[in-house]
Design an enzyme around this catalytic site. Structure first.
Site, short mmCIF file in Angstrom:
data_model
loop_
_atom_site.label_atom_id
_atom_site.label_comp_id
_atom_site.label_asym_id
_atom_site.label_seq_id
_atom_site.Cartn_x
_atom_site.Cartn_y
_atom_site.Cartn_z
N ASP A 6 0.83 -1.29 0.14
CA ASP A 6 -0.07 0.03 -0.01
C ASP A 6 0.96 1.14 0.09
O ASP A 6 1.28 1.58 0.92
CB ASP A 6 -1.00 0.14 1.24
N ILE A 7 0.81 2.13 -1.25
CA ILE A 7 1.70 3.16 -1.30
C ILE A 7 1.19 4.42 -1.00
O ILE A 7 0.11 4.76 -1.78
CB ILE A 7 2.54 3.06 -2.74
N GLY A 8 1.28 5.09 0.25
CA GLY A 8 0.72 6.07 0.55
C GLY A 8 1.47 7.49 0.46
O GLY A 8 2.76 7.39 0.26
N THR A 10 2.41 9.22 2.88
CA THR A 10 3.20 9.32 3.89
C THR A 10 4.01 8.22 4.18
O THR A 10 5.21 8.26 4.27
CB THR A 10 2.47 9.62 5.06
N GLY A 107 -9.03 6.59 -5.42
CA GLY A 107 -7.78 6.17 -5.27
C GLY A 107 -7.73 4.81 -4.94
O GLY A 107 -8.69 4.17 -4.42
N ALA A 108 -6.68 4.03 -5.22
CA ALA A 108 -6.45 2.62 -4.87
C ALA A 108 -6.41 2.34 -3.58
O ALA A 108 -7.44 1.18 -3.18
CB ALA A 108 -5.06 2.42 -5.49
N ASP A 109 -6.22 2.98 -2.50
CA ASP A 109 -6.40 2.93 -1.21
C ASP A 109 -7.85 2.72 -0.93
O ASP A 109 -8.33 1.86 -0.08
CB ASP A 109 -5.62 3.98 -0.31
N THR A 184 -2.06 28.04 25.70
CA THR A 184 -2.03 28.17 24.36
C THR A 184 -1.87 26.53 24.02
O THR A 184 -2.60 26.15 22.74
CB THR A 184 -0.74 28.78 23.72
#
Length: 264
Positions: A6-8, A10, A107-109, A184
């Protein structure tokens, strides 16, 4: 053995399937781009470390949303494992219909998530994938993919805030104890974490209404899925390997078109 890649944007996530079960998972940062030989060495070392014989790899399937990395991993499959990788697209047999204007844009994912969700969970359902983007994929009662939505991911949105706001700084992406912060850092954590959660809950509710239902089964996947799911009752299941399982299922549906049969 089957390698599901699985090429994402990140990470590149690789699952080794044997005896119909995912045995081990490897994650490689998608940036910087490495040489083909380096990718191959990393994968082979990972298999060796987990006592898997590289020669037992009988198939490779790739789902990619990063075109520049698709070919290098295809070459890895060909060179290191003597397999012609099967590349996920809407043109494969997915066992489900893709009912959108242009299936090639999905997308493929997201295709993999839809196939795995339709196979393993009750439909209709929603898949929420918390990655670089937070995506929502919707399946009808027959398990067909009918569309969805894309929002900035939790880390993506936070990074943009840190970069563009001169007086703000990076904080840990954890849920604070209270929504109303007293400093903050707590303000930012509340806005980023509870704000993203509120967006997810709001989208689930809106999709549910649009589907004409009072509730809908929802699966979360992706890096922040467990921590986000622990703060809401609208997510019914967390499945960190949903995309990899989808790759496995798609490979089995199309194995006759692959380089050689998987040894599983």
């Amino acid at each position: 053995m089957l390698l599901a890649i699985d090429i994402g944007n990140t990470n590149v996530t690789i699952g080794a399937f044997e005896d119909n079960i995912i045995q081990t998972v490897l994650r490689i940062n998608s940036r910087p781009t490495r040489l083909v030989d380096r990718y191959g060495q990393i994968i082979k070392s990972w298999l060796d470390k987990n006592r898997f014989d590289s020669a037992a790899v009988g198939g490779v399937i790739i789902g990619s949303v990063v075109p520049r990395l698709t070919e290098p991993f295809s070459i890895v499959a060909r060179t290191f494992f003597k397999c012609e990788a099967l590349i996920v697209s809407c043109n494969l047999d997915l066992g489900r219909r893709i009912l959108v204007d242009n299936p090639a844009e999905v997308g493929a994912d997201r295709l993999c998530n839809a196939v795995a969700a339709a196979t393993n969970y009750p439909c209709p359902c929603i898949v929420v994938d918390l990655g670089t983007a937070t995506t929502f994929d919707v399946l009808d009662q027959d398990g067909n993919y009918i569309g969805g939505a894309i929002a900035p991911g939790l880390v993506t949105g936070a990074s943009d805030l840190f970069r563009k706001a001169a007086q703000l700084y990076s904080v840990n992406l954890d849920f604070p104890q209270r929504v109303i912060g007293k400093n903050t850092s707590a303000h930012m954590q509340s806005g980023i974490m509870f704000g993203h959660l509120a967006m997810i809950e709001g989208m689930i509710k809106r999709i549910t209404v649009e589907m004409g239902r009072t509730e809908i089964f929802t699966i979360a996947t992706g890096g922040f899925s467990e921590v986000v799911a622990s703060h809401t009752t609208l997510i019914n299941a967390v499945d960190s390997n949903l995309t990899l399982n989808g790759l496995y299922l798609i490979y089995n549906l199309n194995r006759r078109n692959s380089g050689k049969a998987p040894k599983i």
